[in-house]
Scaffold this active site. Structure first.
Site, short mmCIF file in Angstrom:
data_model
loop_
_atom_site.label_atom_id
_atom_site.label_comp_id
_atom_site.label_asym_id
_atom_site.label_seq_id
_atom_site.Cartn_x
_atom_site.Cartn_y
_atom_site.Cartn_z
N ASP A 21 6.51 -17.91 2.13
CA ASP A 21 6.96 -16.68 1.48
C ASP A 21 6.75 -15.50 2.41
O ASP A 21 5.68 -15.33 3.00
CB ASP A 21 6.16 -16.45 0.18
CG ASP A 21 6.50 -17.50 -0.85
OD1 ASP A 21 7.46 -17.29 -1.60
OD2 ASP A 21 5.80 -18.54 -0.88
N ASP A 33 7.41 -4.61 2.44
CA ASP A 33 7.02 -3.45 1.63
C ASP A 33 8.21 -2.51 1.52
O ASP A 33 8.58 -1.86 2.50
CB ASP A 33 5.82 -2.75 2.28
CG ASP A 33 5.30 -1.61 1.42
OD1 ASP A 33 5.95 -1.27 0.41
OD2 ASP A 33 4.22 -1.07 1.76
N ASP A 34 8.80 -2.44 0.35
CA ASP A 34 10.02 -1.63 0.20
C ASP A 34 9.73 -0.13 0.15
O ASP A 34 10.64 0.67 0.02
CB ASP A 34 10.82 -2.08 -1.02
CG ASP A 34 12.31 -1.80 -0.85
OD1 ASP A 34 12.75 -1.67 0.31
OD2 ASP A 34 13.02 -1.69 -1.87
N GLU A 48 8.58 1.09 2.78
CA GLU A 48 8.80 1.42 4.19
C GLU A 48 10.27 1.78 4.41
O GLU A 48 11.14 1.36 3.67
CB GLU A 48 8.45 0.23 5.10
CG GLU A 48 7.05 -0.33 4.92
CD GLU A 48 5.97 0.67 5.30
OE1 GLU A 48 6.29 1.67 5.97
OE2 GLU A 48 4.81 0.43 4.91
N HIS A 103 -1.23 -13.77 15.36
CA HIS A 103 -1.06 -12.52 16.10
C HIS A 103 -1.55 -12.66 17.54
O HIS A 103 -2.43 -13.47 17.83
CB HIS A 103 -1.85 -11.38 15.43
CG HIS A 103 -1.13 -10.84 14.24
ND1 HIS A 103 -1.79 -10.29 13.17
CD2 HIS A 103 0.19 -10.77 13.96
CE1 HIS A 103 -0.89 -9.90 12.27
NE2 HIS A 103 0.31 -10.18 12.72
N ASP A 105 0.79 -1.22 0.00
CA ASP A 105 0.00 0.00 0.00
C ASP A 105 0.82 1.27 0.00
O ASP A 105 0.30 2.35 0.17
CB ASP A 105 -0.92 -0.01 1.23
CG ASP A 105 -0.17 -0.35 2.52
OD1 ASP A 105 1.08 -0.39 2.47
OD2 ASP A 105 -0.80 -0.55 3.56
N GLU A 125 7.59 -11.93 11.06
CA GLU A 125 7.07 -12.66 9.89
C GLU A 125 7.53 -14.12 9.91
O GLU A 125 6.79 -15.02 9.50
CB GLU A 125 7.49 -11.96 8.59
CG GLU A 125 6.98 -10.53 8.44
CD GLU A 125 5.46 -10.38 8.54
OE1 GLU A 125 4.73 -11.31 8.11
OE2 GLU A 125 4.99 -9.35 9.07
#
Ligand code: CA
Ligand code: CA
Ligand code: ZN
Ligand code: ZN
Length: 562
Positions: free
Chosen positions: A250, A254-255, A257, A286, A236, A277
């Site tokens: 996998d 998010d690059d 970030e 969670h 996003d 992760e």
């Protein structure tokens, strides 16, 4: 500036998210990059209205509708009824310690805009509520995903489930999907450390695999922006979702970030996100428990973070606790003066296996963070592997520490933290056991010093030798059978021979015999006072070492020096 904008609740980001107006300096040389702006990070669209909030609740498992995980992950959400929406909002508010009003107020929207993991928090409520029923939770409906195997971790069940049956798992940071923000070496080092942190508390080992075909690698990690790596779930932009994990191992980051190394107090710690992760890939869902690494939101990092007691117990419920034999175990005694000048006896507990050792924190009932360490790195001048035994001779006149291996022994200088090459009488080390301890065979299985009797008990196969340290000789009636000196309380429940380690624990004021993954506790004075029928030096029945000493875990050899 960048980090600040990530942590600030992003309700205001609509104003900041305008296209970047400053143009980078023009490029004069192909290598002249110093004045270039980094490529602008795409900002995540803030959750500021009902429609976006509905999408959030659906995407992260708070509402009954699961559009985010359906065949068109980016498609428009269905509209839940007002009551269902309010219920979903209330659930989300309760989990986030907000007043459960069911209203989309500013505080609730701010909570939704906090940086978070992409794995849903809860499974959608089951149509049949059965909160009081024991046993496994009812299976939620599973919908076919766009690609076989592309199931988000934690969904559909949202509960913990063991994901791998083998003990050594391979991983790879995809070369074509590296972060643009950290050097390749640094990314690999951080990811390797994240895996090591899980291996420090589980029987699992993680091995970086750069050679096998991709399909043969258990856990693949990569960075991407927006639509990435053929993943059905687009990122996003900067803010909100920072990573997600999928079945079949996998992990995507998010690059957009601002990922930073553990030494930085800005941005988002890649180590922390990677540990989280990996937790999902291993099967953990969670939790909203404070202190857990499995909280869905990013908690800005403390100077050092570690897997806490509950995270350890949660993963060990899936994979078991660490078991294994030890070459030797001992308490290292030192005398310190307290603030009143009184001499205090302090001790540290060590476990040795092969070429590694662990310091055990009895107070916290776990190994020291970051252990094991190589013997070579922590102990100087003694053999670097397969130590047979350790003895601390401790009388009014003597304070001597010896390590034994093969037919030799070494004396260790506690103050200098170094093995002696020569002692005060000019004797050089290492020495032959047969010279320093006449009548004692070698190699030894183990030994311990009995302070009250001023005897060293040496163990070899099924025999024990009591050695008088003042007269420097074996007691007349020895050697004896171990079973004679240390009889089984329950017949046949005894190690009999080849004991790995006889360990006197100051934490328990007891001797323990270790063999393989089991221990036998030796009856002490307190036991005798409570049960006078117990035989002196009797052995209580066998138990597992892992039930008394926690998290003495091996790590993969490639990560030993991290
Ligand atoms: Ca994001
Ligand atoms: Ca041993
Ligand atoms: Zn997560
Ligand atoms: Zn992805």
């Amino acid at each position: 500036m960048l980090a600040a904008s990530i942590f600030r609740p992003t309700l205001l980001l609509c104003c900041l998210a305008a296209p970047w107006s400053t143009q980078p300096e023009s490029l004069f040389h192909s290598r002249d990059r110093s004045d270039l702006e980094p490529s602008p990070l795409r900002q995540a669209k803030p959750i500021a209205d009902l429609h976006a909030a509905q999408r959030f609740l659906s995407r992260y498992g708070w509402s009954g509708l699961r559009t985010a995980w359906g065949p068109s992950p980016e498609g428009p959400p269905e509209t839940p009824e007002g009551a269902a929406l309010a219920a979903a909002v209330r659930r989300f508010q309760r989990a986030n310690s907000l007043p459960a009003s069911g209203e989309l107020d500013a505080a609730t929207l701010a909570a939704m805009n906090r940086p978070r993991c992409g794995v849903p928090d809860t499974r959608p409520p089951s149509p049949v509520a059965a909160p009081s029923l024991p046993g496994p939770p009812p299976r939620a409906r599973s919908r076919r995903s766009p690609r076989a195997g592309w199931q988000p971790r934690g969904s559909p069940d949202g509960g913990a489930a063991r994901a791998f049956s083998k003990r050594t798992l391979s991983w790879r940071l995809l070369g074509e999907a590296l972060s643009s923000q950290l050097s390749a070496a640094e990314q690999r080092r951080i990811v390797a450390l994240a895996f090591r942190m899980w291996s420090e508390v589980t029987p699992l080992n993680f091995r970086e695999d750069l050679a096998s075909p991709g399909a043969a690698v258990d856990i693949k990690l990569g960075f991407g922006r927006g639509r990435h790596l053929g993943c059905p779930r687009a990122f996003d932009g900067s803010g909100q979702e920072f990573a997600h994990a999928w079945h079949l191992g996998d992990i995507h980051f998010d690059d957009d970030e601002h990922f930073t190394p553990p030494t930085s107090d800005m941005g988002i710690s890649l180590l922390k996100v990677a540990v989280h992760e990996i937790g999902h890939v291993l099967g953990l869902p969670h939790t909203y428990r404070t202190g857990s690494i499995m909280q869905p939101n990013y908690i800005p990092q403390e100077p050092a973070f570690e897997l806490d007691w509950s995270d350890r117990k949660a993963i060990q419920k899936l994979y078991g606790s660490c078991e294994g034999s030890f070459d030797t175990a001992f308490d290292w005694i030192r005398k310190e003066r307290n603030q009143y000048g009184e001499v205090m006896v302090r001790f540290s507990t060590y476990f040795f296996r092969n070429s590694w050792y662990w310091l055990y924190e009895n107070r916290n009932n776990r190994t020291r963070y970051g252990d094991p360490i190589e013997i070579l790195a922590g102990w100087h001048g003694i053999p670097t592997y397969n130590i047979d035994a350790f003895v601390h001779i401790w009388t009014w006149k003597r304070d001597e520490r010896y390590f034994f291996r093969g037919n030799q022994y070494w004396r260790y200088d506690s103050d200098k933290d170094q093995a002696l090459t020569e002692d005060e009488q000019g004797k050089s080390y290492p020495k032959l056991i047969s010279e320093g301890f006449p009548g004692i065979p070698s190699p030894l299985d183990t030994a311990f010093y009995d302070r009250r009797q001023k005897l060293i008990y040496f163990f070899k196969e099924s025999l024990v030798f009591a050695f008088d340290v003042n007269r420097n000789r074996v007691l007349n009636s020895y050697p004896k059978k171990i079973t004679e000196v240390f009889p089984a309380i329950i017949p046949q429940n005894h190690p009999f021979r080849n004991i790995d380690s006889a360990y006197y624990s100051y934490a328990y004021n007891s001797i323990f015999f270790f063999k393989g993954n089991a221990y036998w506790k030796v009856v002490n004075d307190k036991d005798k006072q409570q049960n006078s029928w117990l035989p002196a030096n009797g052995l209580f029945p066998k138990k597992f070492i892992s039930e008394k000493w926690f998290d003495v875990c091996d790590v993969h050899i490639s990560t030993l020096n991290m």
